[in-house]
Every structure is written in structure tokens, then in C-alpha cells.
Design a protein around this motif. Structure first.
Motif: not given
Length: 364
Positions: A281-283, A331-351
Motif C-alpha cells: 500500500a506504500g505506507r 518517502d518511507y512509503g514510496l521505498r516500501a512500495r518499491a521493496r514490495y515490487e522487488n521482493m514480496f510479489r506472489a508471482e515471484a514466490m510462485a516462480g
């Protein structure tokens, strides 16, 4: 490929914690043509089978529950039948009955353990169970931890370095909440508050959040199921308990909050899926350093603030910092969203799991 997942609870009885992770994993696998089955226990739906989204759920009748670990006699026969047709058996740890299913059922398919957490609370029973646990973990083909932090701090995983790898928990993307729903919650709880979402369990550290709320007077919204009696008076007038919420409600609350606060204080909080949801959620986040995945999801000074556990002054100071610096929180929220995109997506886990499964099958 046909994969059997094994855990003590699942839908329709439970969709928190590990069951939610299993659901994200098997639904991600479905996009790759993997047929997933889940074996779980149920007090009310035992002996039934059902389709959930793109996978099949098999429920054995729970006969007894000891120290939060369900047991089922019929589960042994059901496991043998399902494992016979599986290309991979994926156990979700901890659940002592899964150890027995594997050791007595002796499935021919390669086996994986997703190691969600050490056993933390039942220390006396652990002394009796430890030999079974260690035998089980020594016999499976691979162990997957959910963060490098947990690998570094788990005395159990230290015994199996050669078969342990890390695949972070991933969660699916979501659509933005309806404007009307956001406005409805804004009318109820306002905005710019500190949000906690989760079951009100012993390891969540709510007593410290309540003390910090009383000390700072900052607005806090607590969403989640559980008995609020012992907490309601501790936090003072700035705390609102809103009870269990739907996924859509949670997304709306995250849109309205200033930051997400997660005061879990012991190792039973092994990862913190709620933190990943806040990152999605970018928080900005506030969490405690407990040697687990919480400080892997929330990087102190990058995606939020990390404080010592059970430290009310430090927790309150972190809340004051973000309340007084909305630009820093954003700013922390923007970085959190970027970290989600890079690390914590379901597609990456499944792959990552699919690649591991293929390697194990090829190795056989």
C-alpha cells in the motif's frame, strides 16, 4: 505437475497467516499449470472436499487439539492417498502431525518444508517433540525459510544449512478500494492515524502499542479479531478498535493511515504478512527488532523505523517522528512500495517454488 500442501488449518475455517500464504502460493502456481491440493484438518468440515478458486482442498476430521496442534486419525489414510499421486509434497511447518504423516507415510515424491516459524511458546512439549522434529527435517529434501533473518537466528535451521534456502513470502496485487468505502472509513476513524491490523494474539505486542498511544496521545486504529477487553482501556481515548475487517476494508484503512505500526515482540511473529501488505500500500512502517522477517520486510531507515521490542518510549518516539514528518513518512512509503515490487510479489514466490520443485523432481 501435481503438488500436495499439508498444514493444520485452511479454508473455509481459517484464512489468516499460513493459510493465506498457502493460498497465494497455490494460486500463483495455477498460472504455471500446476495442480495444487491442500490437506488440512477441520472440526466442522472434516471428511469433505471442495474446490477453492483454482485448487482442491481435502479436509480430515480433527479428533483432538493439543497445544494448538490438531491431530486426526483419518488424516493418515487421506495423506497416503493424496501423496501417492503427488509429484511434490510441501509441508508447512510447524505442525507436529505433519512430521508423523511424513515419517509414517513415507511418500515417494520429493518433499519440501516451508519453515514458517520455530516453536516458541510450548517449550516443555518441545523437549519431547524435538527428536521427532529433527528426524523429520533431516529426511525431507529441502527446507525453505521465509527470510534470511530467520535463517540467521533459528537454532533449528542452523542444523540444516545445506538443504535450507530462502524464498520470501509473496502477496498478490490488489485493486484500489472504492472511493465510497474510503469515505465511509474516513467518516468513522478520520485519517493520518497509526494503523495496526492483525489477530489480537499474545505475541502482537498490543500492550506496548496501547501504552505508547496513551503516552503520545496520537490516534491509533486497531483492526482485527479477538477479545479487546484487556486492551480497550489501556490505550486511552486516542485508540479506536474496529474489530475484524474485510480485505477491502483493510486496503481502505491503509490508504487513510499515516503509517502502519506492528509491535510484535517475540519470535512467534516470524515474517509479518501484514507488513508486506502495508508495503504494497506504500505506507511507512514501524516494527520491532526480534530477529525475524519483520526486519527483513521493514528495513529500518529505508522503509520505516525499527525499534527494540517491549520498549514503549522508543515506540512512542517513532510514532512522534512520523507524525511530525509527513514528508519523511511518505518517502518511507514510496521505498516500501518499491521493496514490495522487488521482493514480496506472489508471482515471484510462485516462480521460486516452481524452480525448486523442478530441481527436486529432476534430481529424482
Amino acid at each position: 505437475m501435481r503438488v500436495l500442501h499439508v498444514y493444520k488449518t485452511y479454508l473455509p475455517d481459517d484464512f489468516t497467516g499460513v493459510p493465506r500464504v498457502i493460498h497465494a502460493l497455490v494460486e500463483g502456481m495455477a498460472q504455471h499449470g500446476v495442480q495444487s491440493h491442500v490437506l488440512a484438518l477441520s472440526k466442522t468440515h472434516g471428511g469433505t472436499e471442495r474446490t477453492v478458486d483454482n485448487h482442491r482442498v481435502h479436509l480430515a476430521k480433527q479428533d483432538i487439539n493439543i497445544a494448538s496442534a490438531g491431530l486426526s486419525l483419518s488424516g493418515f489414510g487421506l495423506f497416503r492417498r493424496l501423496a501417492r499421486d503427488a509429484d511434490i509434497v510441501n509441508y508447512h511447518f510447524p505442525w507436529p502431525m505433519a512430521d508423523l504423516l511424513h515419517l509414517l507415510g513415507r511418500p515417494k515424491a520429493p518433499s519440501v518444508v516451508t519453515y514458517h516459524s520455530d516453536i516458541v511458546r510450548q517449550k516443555n512439549l518441545l523437549k519431547l517433540y524435538a527428536p521427532v522434529q529433527n528426524l523429520f527435517l533431516s529426511q525431507v529434501d529441502a527446507i525453505v525459510a521465509t527470510s534470511p533473518n530467520y535463517v540467521r537466528t533459528s537454532a533449528v535451521l542452523a542444523n540444516f544449512p545445506d538443504k535450507t534456502s530462502v524464498v520470501p513470502i509473496g502477496i498478490p496485487d490488489v485493486t484500489p478500494p472504492a472511493a465510497a468505502l474510503v469515505e465511509s472509513w474516513r467518516d468513522k476513524v478520520g485519517e493520518g492515524f497509526f494503523l495496526f491490523v492483525g489477530a489480537l494474539r499474545y505475541y502482537k505486542g498490543l500492550q506496548f502499542l496501547m501504552a505508547a498511544a496513551r503516552e503520545t496521545g496520537l490516534p491509533v486504529v486497531v483492526a482485527g479479531g479477538g477479545d479487546t477487553t484487556e486492551w480497550a482501556e489501556m490505550g486511552g481515548p486516542s485508540v479506536r478498535f474496529v474489530g475484524p475487517v474485510s480485505d477491502d476494508d483493510k486496503i481502505a484503512l491503509l490508504e487513510l493511515c499515516r503509517a502502519f505500526v506492528f509491535p510484535s515482540h517475540i519470535r512467534s511473529e516470524a515474517f509479518g504478512v501484514a507488513l508486506a501488505e502495508a508495503a504494497r500500500a506504500g505506507r511507512a512502517m514501524i516494527s520491532c527488532e526480534i530477529g525475524t522477517g519483520t526486519s527483513f520486510v521493514n528495513l529500518g531507515g529505508e522503509t520505516g523505523l525499527v525499534v527494540p521490542p517491549e520498549d514503549v518510549p522508543a515506540l512512542g518516539a517513532a510514532m512522534r517522528t512520523l507524525a511530525a514528518a509527513p514528508d519523511q513518512a511518505a518517502d518511507y512509503g514510496l521505498r516500501a512500495r518499491a521493496r514490495y515490487e522487488n521482493m514480496f510479489r506472489a508471482e515471484a514466490m510462485a516462480g521460486a517454488y516452481l524452480e525448486l520443485y523442478r530441481q527436486l523432481i529432476a534430481g529424482r
